[in-house]
Write a protein that holds these residues in place. Sequence first.
Motif, PDB file in Angstrom:
ATOM      1  N   ASN A  25       2.940  -1.804   4.546  1.00  0.00           N
ATOM      2  CA  ASN A  25       2.101  -0.827   3.829  1.00  0.00           C
ATOM      3  C   ASN A  25       2.286  -0.928   2.321  1.00  0.00           C
ATOM      4  OD1 ASN A  25       1.016   0.157   6.190  1.00  0.00           O
ATOM      5  ND2 ASN A  25       2.469   1.852   6.359  1.00  0.00           N
ATOM      6  N   ARG A  73       0.364  -3.901   1.181  1.00  0.00           N
ATOM      7  CA  ARG A  73      -1.086  -3.633   1.124  1.00  0.00           C
ATOM      8  C   ARG A  73      -1.423  -2.869  -0.153  1.00  0.00           C
ATOM      9  NH1 ARG A  73      -3.393   0.757   2.906  1.00  0.00           N
ATOM     10  NH2 ARG A  73      -1.721   1.166   4.405  1.00  0.00           N
ATOM     11  N   CYS A  89      -3.833  -4.300  -3.014  1.00  0.00           N
ATOM     12  CA  CYS A  89      -5.085  -3.594  -3.302  1.00  0.00           C
ATOM     13  C   CYS A  89      -5.070  -3.014  -4.707  1.00  0.00           C
ATOM     14  CB  CYS A  89      -5.342  -2.507  -2.256  1.00  0.00           C
ATOM     15  SG  CYS A  89      -5.715  -3.223  -0.644  1.00  0.00           S
ATOM     16  N   TYR A 149      -6.707  -8.303   0.184  1.00  0.00           N
ATOM     17  CA  TYR A 149      -6.377  -7.800   1.523  1.00  0.00           C
ATOM     18  C   TYR A 149      -7.592  -7.806   2.446  1.00  0.00           C
ATOM     19  CZ  TYR A 149      -3.446  -5.362   4.886  1.00  0.00           C
ATOM     20  OH  TYR A 149      -2.696  -5.059   5.990  1.00  0.00           O
ATOM     21  N   PRO A 175      -0.652 -11.654   3.372  1.00  0.00           N
ATOM     22  CA  PRO A 175      -1.070 -10.311   3.805  1.00  0.00           C
ATOM     23  C   PRO A 175      -1.442 -10.342   5.290  1.00  0.00           C
ATOM     24  CG  PRO A 175      -2.193 -10.966   1.780  1.00  0.00           C
ATOM     25  CD  PRO A 175      -1.484 -12.184   2.292  1.00  0.00           C
TER      26      PRO A 175
END
Length: 200
Positions: free
Chosen positions: A13, A16, A20, A27, A155
């Motif tokens: 997480n 990510r 992002c 991603y 990713p």
Amino acid sequence: MTNIYYQEQVLENIARKVLCGYDSALYYGSPAAVPIEEMIEAHGVSLEYQYLRKNGRILGKTIFDEGLEAVYDMENREYTLFPVQAGTILIDASLCEEDASTGRLRFTCAHELAHWILHKKLYTGTGRSAAMITEQSETTLEVQANMLGSAILMPIAQIKRCFYQLRGGRQDGQLIDDMANVFQVSRQAMRIRLTNHRLL
Ligand SMILES: [Zn+2]
């Protein structure tokens, strides 16, 4: 110094969010190599390429406190002190010499960025730095930096997307080669990532 252990899903997480925060296409778009050097600089961290040791034993080092670091001067064949600011990642210049080292160079960058993200609070003010040493002992902090580094460079959403796009008609070895090429990582790093997610 307290060790904070992040579960694997938490690290995925964090990766990510980091990806992002830079560009959500990393991603959610088409599988591609992550621009790790630019991402490091986007974190306000400067990258410096120096010979860290004459034998190449230290691949990278994250500097949390301003100070002096010993680097090897290849021309004069001696160690010199190099002034560094807090928020510097030093990368061993030998990793830039051959194309074959690209995967190791990028993994070292990602590993050091992971230290910066995860361990800045632990190290800042201690005068210690986080070094990536070849054949390093597997301490919790190092394992965590490797896990987050892998999650940033490969990713998981992209790995799955790429895996299902490419696997038709390919043997495992060819698939690993081709995926390592897409993400610009070593075959070994790609094999571990795929195995950990039970894709191989
Ligand atoms: Zn490390």
